[in-house]
Scaffold this motif. Structure first.
Motif, PDB file in Angstrom:
ATOM      1  N   ALA A  65     -18.683  -3.997  -9.853  1.00 11.39           N
ATOM      2  CA  ALA A  65     -19.360  -4.206  -8.574  1.00 11.39           C
ATOM      3  C   ALA A  65     -20.543  -5.161  -8.678  1.00 11.39           C
ATOM      4  O   ALA A  65     -20.721  -6.042  -7.825  1.00 11.39           O
ATOM      5  N   GLN A  66     -21.354  -5.025  -9.709  1.00 12.40           N
ATOM      6  CA  GLN A  66     -22.569  -5.822  -9.808  1.00 12.40           C
ATOM      7  C   GLN A  66     -22.322  -7.287 -10.175  1.00 12.40           C
ATOM      8  O   GLN A  66     -23.217  -8.118 -10.065  1.00 12.40           O
ATOM      9  N   SER A  67     -21.117  -7.603 -10.600  1.00 11.79           N
ATOM     10  CA  SER A  67     -20.798  -8.997 -10.924  1.00 11.79           C
ATOM     11  C   SER A  67     -20.291  -9.704  -9.675  1.00 11.79           C
ATOM     12  O   SER A  67     -20.105  -9.106  -8.621  1.00 11.79           O
ATOM     13  N   ASN A  68     -20.073 -11.002  -9.812  1.00  4.44           N
ATOM     14  CA  ASN A  68     -19.501 -11.787  -8.717  1.00  4.44           C
ATOM     15  C   ASN A  68     -18.045 -12.125  -8.988  1.00  4.44           C
ATOM     16  O   ASN A  68     -17.477 -13.007  -8.332  1.00  4.44           O
ATOM     17  N   SER A  69     -17.438 -11.452  -9.943  1.00  7.21           N
ATOM     18  CA  SER A  69     -16.061 -11.753 -10.326  1.00  7.21           C
ATOM     19  C   SER A  69     -15.098 -11.409  -9.198  1.00  7.21           C
ATOM     20  O   SER A  69     -15.314 -10.469  -8.423  1.00  7.21           O
ATOM     21  N   THR A  70     -14.019 -12.166  -9.140  1.00 11.24           N
ATOM     22  CA  THR A  70     -12.958 -11.889  -8.180  1.00 11.24           C
ATOM     23  C   THR A  70     -12.216 -10.628  -8.611  1.00 11.24           C
ATOM     24  O   THR A  70     -11.924 -10.434  -9.792  1.00 11.24           O
ATOM     25  N   VAL A  71     -11.901  -9.790  -7.651  1.00 10.62           N
ATOM     26  CA  VAL A  71     -11.215  -8.527  -7.925  1.00 10.62           C
ATOM     27  C   VAL A  71      -9.883  -8.534  -7.184  1.00 10.62           C
ATOM     28  O   VAL A  71      -9.812  -8.905  -6.004  1.00 10.62           O
ATOM     29  N   LEU A  72      -8.834  -8.112  -7.893  1.00 11.09           N
ATOM     30  CA  LEU A  72      -7.512  -7.982  -7.292  1.00 11.09           C
ATOM     31  C   LEU A  72      -7.135  -6.500  -7.296  1.00 11.09           C
ATOM     32  O   LEU A  72      -6.983  -5.899  -8.352  1.00 11.09           O
ATOM     33  N   ILE A  73      -6.985  -5.938  -6.091  1.00 13.81           N
ATOM     34  CA  ILE A  73      -6.641  -4.519  -5.956  1.00 13.81           C
ATOM     35  C   ILE A  73      -5.150  -4.415  -5.714  1.00 13.81           C
ATOM     36  O   ILE A  73      -4.615  -4.984  -4.752  1.00 13.81           O
ATOM     37  N   LEU A  74      -4.483  -3.707  -6.585  1.00 14.95           N
ATOM     38  CA  LEU A  74      -3.030  -3.563  -6.526  1.00 14.95           C
ATOM     39  C   LEU A  74      -2.691  -2.126  -6.156  1.00 14.95           C
ATOM     40  O   LEU A  74      -3.336  -1.185  -6.616  1.00 14.95           O
ATOM     41  N   GLY A  75      -1.668  -1.960  -5.352  1.00 12.75           N
ATOM     42  CA  GLY A  75      -1.251  -0.614  -4.987  1.00 12.75           C
ATOM     43  C   GLY A  75      -0.305  -0.628  -3.816  1.00 12.75           C
ATOM     44  O   GLY A  75      -0.203  -1.616  -3.072  1.00 12.75           O
ATOM     45  N   ILE A  79     -12.500 -10.442  -2.765  1.00 18.01           N
ATOM     46  CA  ILE A  79     -11.723  -9.275  -3.185  1.00 18.01           C
ATOM     47  C   ILE A  79     -10.384  -9.370  -2.477  1.00 18.01           C
ATOM     48  O   ILE A  79     -10.332  -9.447  -1.243  1.00 18.01           O
ATOM     49  N   ALA A  80      -9.324  -9.404  -3.247  1.00 14.47           N
ATOM     50  CA  ALA A  80      -7.979  -9.515  -2.693  1.00 14.47           C
ATOM     51  C   ALA A  80      -7.208  -8.233  -2.965  1.00 14.47           C
ATOM     52  O   ALA A  80      -7.500  -7.507  -3.923  1.00 14.47           O
ATOM     53  N   ALA A  81      -6.216  -7.982  -2.118  1.00 15.95           N
ATOM     54  CA  ALA A  81      -5.386  -6.786  -2.283  1.00 15.95           C
ATOM     55  C   ALA A  81      -3.966  -7.108  -1.876  1.00 15.95           C
ATOM     56  O   ALA A  81      -3.727  -7.959  -1.012  1.00 15.95           O
ATOM     57  N   THR A  82      -3.025  -6.423  -2.527  1.00 16.39           N
ATOM     58  CA  THR A  82      -1.619  -6.603  -2.186  1.00 16.39           C
ATOM     59  C   THR A  82      -0.821  -5.404  -2.648  1.00 16.39           C
ATOM     60  O   THR A  82      -1.206  -4.720  -3.609  1.00 16.39           O
ATOM     61  N   ASN A  83       0.288  -5.195  -1.923  1.00 16.39           N
ATOM     62  CA  ASN A  83       1.220  -4.153  -2.351  1.00 16.39           C
ATOM     63  C   ASN A  83       2.467  -4.759  -2.976  1.00 16.39           C
ATOM     64  O   ASN A  83       3.424  -4.040  -3.279  1.00 16.39           O
ATOM     65  N   ARG A  84       2.445  -6.069  -3.182  1.00 16.47           N
ATOM     66  CA  ARG A  84       3.611  -6.761  -3.717  1.00 16.47           C
ATOM     67  C   ARG A  84       3.423  -7.055  -5.209  1.00 16.47           C
ATOM     68  O   ARG A  84       2.298  -7.041  -5.725  1.00 16.47           O
ATOM     69  N   TYR A 140      -5.791  -1.136 -10.357  1.00 14.04           N
ATOM     70  CA  TYR A 140      -4.564  -0.528  -9.840  1.00 14.04           C
ATOM     71  C   TYR A 140      -4.920   0.781  -9.159  1.00 14.04           C
ATOM     72  O   TYR A 140      -5.503   1.682  -9.744  1.00 14.04           O
ATOM     73  N   LEU A 141      -4.589   0.856  -7.874  1.00 11.08           N
ATOM     74  CA  LEU A 141      -4.854   2.056  -7.098  1.00 11.08           C
ATOM     75  C   LEU A 141      -3.606   2.923  -7.106  1.00 11.08           C
ATOM     76  O   LEU A 141      -2.559   2.531  -6.583  1.00 11.08           O
ATOM     77  N   PRO A 142      -3.656   4.098  -7.731  1.00  9.47           N
ATOM     78  CA  PRO A 142      -2.438   4.915  -7.894  1.00  9.47           C
ATOM     79  C   PRO A 142      -1.938   5.447  -6.562  1.00  9.47           C
ATOM     80  O   PRO A 142      -2.741   5.756  -5.665  1.00  9.47           O
ATOM     81  N   PRO A 143      -0.629   5.578  -6.413  1.00  2.00           N
ATOM     82  CA  PRO A 143      -0.083   6.201  -5.198  1.00  2.00           C
ATOM     83  C   PRO A 143      -0.420   7.682  -5.169  1.00  2.00           C
ATOM     84  O   PRO A 143      -0.770   8.284  -6.186  1.00  2.00           O
ATOM     85  N   LEU A 144      -0.280   8.264  -4.009  1.00  2.00           N
ATOM     86  CA  LEU A 144      -0.678   9.655  -3.819  1.00  2.00           C
ATOM     87  C   LEU A 144       0.158  10.603  -4.672  1.00  2.00           C
ATOM     88  O   LEU A 144      -0.336  11.643  -5.115  1.00  2.00           O
ATOM     89  N   ARG A 145       1.395  10.256  -4.951  1.00  2.00           N
ATOM     90  CA  ARG A 145       2.249  11.137  -5.753  1.00  2.00           C
ATOM     91  C   ARG A 145       1.795  11.216  -7.205  1.00  2.00           C
ATOM     92  O   ARG A 145       2.172  12.124  -7.927  1.00  2.00           O
TER      93      ARG A 145
END
Length: 694
Positions: free
Chosen positions: A399-409, A518-523, A548-553
Motif C-alpha cells: 500500500a505505501q509504495s506507488n507500485s502497480t498492483v494487479l488483483i486477480l480473482g 490498480i488493475a483487476a481482472t477475472n480472466r 490473488y483474491l481467493p474464491p469464496l469456496r
C-alpha cells in the motif's frame, strides 16, 4: 587363565573340571560341582563360594545341602567378620583346625552351614588385582592338607574364579538386558500414549482416549479424570468403567471439591494410593465403585495433573487387584499423568479459544451493521481465514509504495474492496480513488473515458471532457476487468504507465499525471498473452505486484461472518428486524460452492431477508439449489458465431430479439452460449451499442 588338555592325566582332569565349572548357571550350582569333584579326589568334603561386595562391605555365601538344595546366606554381617576379613588384610591361603576355627569365630561356627569338620581352608578368588571372594574347603577326616594339596586347592580356586566371573557377567548382562527391554517398552508406551492424547483437542475425546490406552496397557478397569469446574468449589469427574470391555460405561458428574481425595492430591501435588474396604465410610464416588464391582475391596491411586506448576486436576485409577500398582507401573503411570496434563491443558486452551471465537462472532453481529462507518484500514473487507489474512498482509505490504498492483480473482470475490483498501492505506488516501470498469464501457468510448477528449474530436464531442487519468492525478485509478480492454487501446495505456503522460483525443498537448494504477481482472491474462489477445509488454507492466483474491469456496470459514454482515446490513436497509441466524443455516451455506462468490452470497441473503417473517432469518435451501441448477444449465446457443460481418449480424439479431437484454436467463449472452463479459467484449470489438437498439 586358559587350559589346554595334554596326555597328562592330572592336566586332563583339570581341563575337564574347568569345563564343568564354566558350564554352571549360578553360584550354588558351582559350589555343588566343586564339592562333587573334591570328594571324588578325596581333597575335601564340602565347598562354599563366598562373594565380596566392596561397596557395602558385605559377604554372601552360596552352597548346597546334602539333598542338593540351594542355600544362600546373603547379607550376613558375621560372614564379613569371619575368616574372610583376615584374608582381605593378607590375600593368601588361610587354613586352620576345627578347634582354632571355633575359638576364633564361635558365632560363625554355630551356623548349620559349618557342621563338624576337622580342617578348614579359605583360598582367595581374585581378578585384575582385586579380591572377588573366596572358596571355603571343609575336610571331615583329621588329616592335614599337604603342600601339594594346597597347590591343588589353589588351582581349583582359580578355575572356580573363572566360572564366578562368567556367572556374574552373565547375570549382569541379563539384568541390563531386562532393564533395557523394560525401558524400551516403557518408552514405546509413553510415545504411543503421548501421540494418542496430544492429538485430541476435544475434552470428551481426550478422556475416552486416555481411558482406552490405560485400560489396554495396564488392565485397570475404572479410570477417572477429575478437573476443576467453572463453578467455584466444584469438580467435574469424567469416569469410564470397563465392566464390559467392548462397551465401557462413561459417566460425567459434578461434585463438591471440599473433602475429596482429589482436593488432597491437588493441594499436596503428590501421588496418593490407598486401599478401600467396603465396610468403611466413603465419599459418593468411592461408594459407587463398590456398588459397581460387587462390594470388592478396591485399590485407589490418584496422580496430580500438573502443567507448568499449575494443578489442573487428578487422574484417578481404581482396581480390585492391587497387583497392578507395582512400583514400576506407578512410575510409568506417573509419567503418563504428566503427558496427560499437557493434553488437558491443550484441550482446555482449545475450548477457551473456541468460546472466545464464538463470542467474537456474536459480537461481530452487532458491529457488522456499523462496519462501513468504522475507521478501519480495510473498510468493508470481511474475513478471518488464512487465505484472506494473506491477502491483507499483501495489501499492507504494497500500500505505501506507488507500485502497480494487479488483483486477480473470479467474478464477485470483492476485487474493488481490495483496491479501495490499498488506496486507503496509501499516502494518496486524502484524495478520492477513481474507478472504471473496462467491460462496461463500449470500445469506442473507452479511450475517451480514460484519456478525455477535446471539443469536436469526434462526432458528438460537443464539449471538452476530462478523462479518468486526469481525475486521478495524485490519487489512485482502479481499472476493473482490464482483461476486456481492446488490444488497440493497450499501447496507449502502457505509455501512461511507463511515462506518466498522455494526450487527449483531438489534442497534441502532452498532459503529465501522477497516478497510481490498480488493475483487476477475472480472466487468465497469461493465456490471453499466449493467444495474442493481450499485449505481453502491458501484462508485464501490470503484473508488478499481483494479489490473488481467493474464491469464496476456498475460504468457507469466512461465510458465517459474511452471512451475518449481509443479513444485518440488508435488514437495516429494508427496515427489517432480524437478530438471529440458525446455526444449521450457516453450516449449510458454508458447505456450498458459490460460483458467484460473495456477490452471489449477498444476493441470496437479500432474497432471504425479503422472505423472512419474524426475527430469525429464513433461508430456503431447495430454492437456492434450483436457482443455481438453472444458471448452471444455460440454453444451447441458437447457432455458431461466425467471423466477420456474419458475426456482427448474428449478435445484432439476437440483441434485437432480446430487446437489448444481455444478462439473465432470457438474455442474449445465454442464447449465444457466451459469458456476459465475453459478449460485451465482442460487442465492443464489433462496435455494437445495445443502447441504440431500442
Amino acid at each position: 587363565m586358559s587350559y589346554t588338555p595334554t596326555n597328562d592325566p592330572i592336566d586332563q582332569g583339570l581341563f575337564d573340571i574347568t569345563r564343568t565349572l564354566l558350564q554352571q548357571t549360578d553360584l550354588c550350582a558351582l559350589a555343588q560341582a566343586l564339592t562333587q569333584h573334591v570328594r571324588q579326589i578325596n581333597l575335601a568334603d564340602s565347598v562354599h563360594i563366598l562373594l565380596w561386595q566392596s561397596e557395602s562391605r558385605r559377604v554372601y555365601l552360596y552352597c548346597t545341602d546334602d539333598q542338593g538344595c540351594d542355600i544362600r546366606y546373603e547379607d550376613e554381617p558375621m560372614l564379613a567378620n569371619g575368616p574372610f576379613r583376615r584374608m582381605l588384610s593378607r590375600p593368601d591361603v588361610l587354613h586352620c583346625t576345627a578347634a582354632t576355627f571355633q575359638e576364633t569365630w564361635p558365632q560363625l561356627a554355630a551356623l548349620d552351614r559349618y557342621p563338624s569338620f576337622a580342617h578348614y581352608c579359605l583360598t582367595p578368588i581374585a581378578a585384575d588385582g582385586r579380591i572377588l571372594g573366596g572358596c571355603e574347603f571343609l575336610r571331615t577326616r583329621d588329616v592335614p592338607w599337604t603342600d601339594t594339596d594346597f597347590s591343588r586347592l589353589q588351582t581349583l580356586t582359580q578355575a572356580a574364579g573363572l566360572a564366578v566371573e562368567q556367572i556374574q557377567a552373565r547375570l549382569h548382562n541379563s539384568d541390563n538386558y531386562d532393564l533395557l527391554w523394560r525401558e524400551r517398552n516403557d518408552f514405546r508406551l509413553l510415545v504411543a500414549i503421548t501421540n494418542a492424547v496430544l492429538s485430541k483437542l476435544d475434552l470428551d475425546e481426550l478422556v475416552m482416549e486416555v481411558s482406552r490406552e490405560i485400560q489396554r496397557n495396564f488392565g485397570i478397569d475404572s479410570i477417572s479424570m477429575v478437573l476443576r469446574s467453572d463453578r467455584k468449589g466444584k469438580l467435574i469427574v469424567y469416569s469410564t468403567h470397563y465392566l464390559d470391555k467392548d462397551a465401557p460405561l462413561h459417566d460425567q458428574s459434578e461434585v463438591d471439591e471440599k473433602g475429596t481425595l482429589s482436593e488432597k492430591v491437588m493441594r499436596n501435588k503428590q501421588m496418593l494410593m490407598l486401599n478401600l474396604h467396603h465396610r468403611d465410610q466413603h465419599a459418593p464416588y468411592e461408594r459407587m465403585l463398590f456398588d459397581m464391582w460387587g462390594e470388592q475391596d478396591q485399590t485407589l491411586c490418584l496422580f496430580p495433573l500438573m502443567f507448568r506448576d499449575r494443578v489442573l486436576g487428578t487422574l484417578k485409577l481404581a482396581q480390585c487387584k492391587a497387583q497392578v500398582f507395582t512400583p514400576t507401573n506407578l512410575k510409568l503411570l506417573n509419567q503418563i499423568a504428566e503427558r496427560v496434563a499437557i493434553a488437558v491443558d491443550n484441550a482446555l486452551s482449545y475450548r477457551e479459544i473456541s468460546h472466545l471465537k464464538e463470542r467474537l462472532i456474536d459480537e461481530n453481529l452487532a458491529l457488522t451493521e456499523q462496519i462501513n462507518n468504522v475507521a478501519t484500514d480495510f473498510g468493508e473487507i470481511i474475513g478471518r481465514s488464512s487465505a484472506m489474512m494473506t491477502v491483507m498482509k499483501q495489501v499492507e505490504m504494497v500500500a505505501q509504495s506507488n507500485s502497480t498492483v494487479l488483483i486477480l480473482g473470479e467474478t464477485g470475490t470483492g476485487k474493488e474492496l481490495i483496491a479501495r483498501a490499498i488506496h486507503n492505506l496509501s499516502g494518496r488516501s486524502d484524495r478520492r480513488m477513481v474507478k472504471m470498469n473496462c467491460a462496461a464501457m463500449p470500445a469506442g468510448l473507452l479511450e475517451s473515458d480514460l484519456f478525455g477528449h477535446e471539443r469536436g474530436a469526434f462526432t458528438g464531442a460537443s464539449a471538452q471532457r476530462i478523462g479518468r487519468f486526469e481525475l486521478a492525478d495524485k490519487s489512485t485509478l482502479f481499472l476493473d476487468e482490464v482483461g476486456d480492454m481492446p488490444i488497440e487501446l493497450q499501447p496507449k495505456l502502457l505509455r501512461v504507465l511507463q511515462e506518466q503522460e498522455f494526450e487527449r483525443l483531438g489534442s497534441n498537448r502532452i498532459i503529465h499525471t501522477d497516478v497510481r494504477l490498480i488493475a483487476a481482472t477475472n480472466r487468465d491474462l497469461t493465456k490471453m498473452v499466449a493467444d495474442r489477445e493481450f499485449r505481453s509488454d502491458l501484462y508485464y507492466r501490470l503484473n508488478v505486484f499481483p494479489i490473488y483474491l481467493p474464491p469464496l469456496r476456498e475460504r468457507p470459514e469466512d461465510i458465517p461472518l459474511l452471512v451475518k454482515s449481509f443479513t444485518f446490513k440488508i435488514a437495516h436497509r429494508l427496515g427489517r428486524n432480524i437478530d438471529s441466524i440458525p446455526a444449521d443455516t450457516l453450516r449449510q451455506l458454508s458447505r456450498m460452492e458459490w460460483p458467484g462468490n460473495v456477490r452471489e452470497l449477498e444476493n441470496v441473503i437479500e432474497r432471504a431477508v425479503l422472505l423472512t417473517r419474524g426475527n430469525v432469518l429464513q433461508l430456503s435451501m431447495p430454492d437456492i439449489d434450483f436457482q443455481r441448477a438453472s444458471s448452471a444449465a444455460p440454453e444451447a446457443p441458437v447457432s455458431d458465431i461466425r467471423e466477420g460481418e456474419e458475426e456482427y449480424q448474428h449478435i445484432l439479431r439476437v440483441l434485437k430479439e432480446t430487446n437489448g437484454v444481455i444478462a439473465g436467463p432470457r438474455g442474449a449472452a445465454q442464447r449465444l452460449g457466451l459469458k456476459r463479459t465475453t459478449l460485451l467484449s465482442r460487442m465492443k470489438r464489433l462496435g455494437i451499442d445495445k443502447n441504440v437498439l431500442s
